[in-house]
Design a protein around this motif. Structure first.
Motif, PDB file in Angstrom:
ATOM      1  N   GLY A  15     -16.441  34.093 -30.461  1.00 26.89           N
ATOM      2  CA  GLY A  15     -16.329  33.092 -29.399  1.00 26.89           C
ATOM      3  C   GLY A  15     -15.715  31.798 -29.898  1.00 26.89           C
ATOM      4  O   GLY A  15     -14.901  31.170 -29.214  1.00 26.89           O
ATOM      5  N   ASP A  16     -16.080  31.396 -31.102  1.00 29.37           N
ATOM      6  CA  ASP A  16     -15.521  30.185 -31.699  1.00 29.37           C
ATOM      7  C   ASP A  16     -14.028  30.359 -31.967  1.00 29.37           C
ATOM      8  O   ASP A  16     -13.240  29.438 -31.751  1.00 29.37           O
ATOM      9  N   THR A  17     -13.630  31.543 -32.390  1.00 28.82           N
ATOM     10  CA  THR A  17     -12.219  31.816 -32.656  1.00 28.82           C
ATOM     11  C   THR A  17     -11.408  31.747 -31.367  1.00 28.82           C
ATOM     12  O   THR A  17     -10.314  31.170 -31.353  1.00 28.82           O
ATOM     13  N   ARG A  18     -11.912  32.292 -30.295  1.00 30.85           N
ATOM     14  CA  ARG A  18     -11.193  32.221 -29.009  1.00 30.85           C
ATOM     15  C   ARG A  18     -11.060  30.787 -28.519  1.00 30.85           C
ATOM     16  O   ARG A  18     -10.033  30.398 -27.979  1.00 30.85           O
ATOM     17  N   ARG A  19     -12.102  30.006 -28.697  1.00 34.31           N
ATOM     18  CA  ARG A  19     -12.038  28.599 -28.292  1.00 34.31           C
ATOM     19  C   ARG A  19     -10.958  27.868 -29.077  1.00 34.31           C
ATOM     20  O   ARG A  19     -10.179  27.101 -28.522  1.00 34.31           O
ATOM     21  N   ARG A  20     -10.870  28.138 -30.364  1.00 27.77           N
ATOM     22  CA  ARG A  20      -9.836  27.514 -31.196  1.00 27.77           C
ATOM     23  C   ARG A  20      -8.442  27.998 -30.801  1.00 27.77           C
ATOM     24  O   ARG A  20      -7.489  27.219 -30.830  1.00 27.77           O
ATOM     25  N   GLN A  21      -8.309  29.272 -30.471  1.00 26.14           N
ATOM     26  CA  GLN A  21      -7.012  29.790 -30.031  1.00 26.14           C
ATOM     27  C   GLN A  21      -6.567  29.098 -28.747  1.00 26.14           C
ATOM     28  O   GLN A  21      -5.390  28.767 -28.585  1.00 26.14           O
ATOM     29  N   LYS A  22      -7.496  28.880 -27.840  1.00 21.35           N
ATOM     30  CA  LYS A  22      -7.174  28.202 -26.579  1.00 21.35           C
ATOM     31  C   LYS A  22      -6.724  26.770 -26.845  1.00 21.35           C
ATOM     32  O   LYS A  22      -5.723  26.314 -26.278  1.00 21.35           O
TER      33      LYS A  22
END
Length: 110
Positions: free
Chosen positions: A39-46
């Motif tokens: 979830g943290d990785t997706r937030r950073r990608q966004k």
């Protein structure tokens, strides 16, 4: 004589159940950690995509004197690349001299 001797029941079963419970608890904590990391990785990608969009739009305006008319124009001329299966970008143009309205939405398909 051994017929009248009593043996203590073995305590292997409670120890085995305790071991299984501890293993399952550790496994559950491991999967929760992986999920949190994902979830943290997706937030950073966004966030990275939003920054790349703003950078590309600003650069286009600086070079050409007008904001790009479409998202495809940014992809073709300024090398914008992102995972379209993971994110949906809503790009709305109000005019050539007005900053476009950009919304990045994470797709829930995956």
């Amino acid at each position: 004589m051994s017929r009248f001797q009593y043996q203590k029941e073995s305590r292997h079963m409670p120890r085995f159940l305790l071991s299984v419970c501890v293993f399952l608890a550790i496994l559950l904590l491991f999967f929760q950690g992986i999920s949190s990391f994902s979830g943290d990785t997706r937030r950073r990608q966004k966030e990275s995509l939003e920054n790349a969009l703003m950078r590309s739009i600003t650069y286009c305006y600086t070079i050409e004197g007008a904001y790009p008319e479409s998202l495809d124009y940014l992809k073709e001329h300024y090398g914008l690349v992102y995972d379209e299966d993971l994110f949906f970008v809503d790009y709305r143009v109000s005019g050539s001299n007005i900053l476009p309205d950009i919304t990045v939405i994470e797709r829930g398909d995956r």
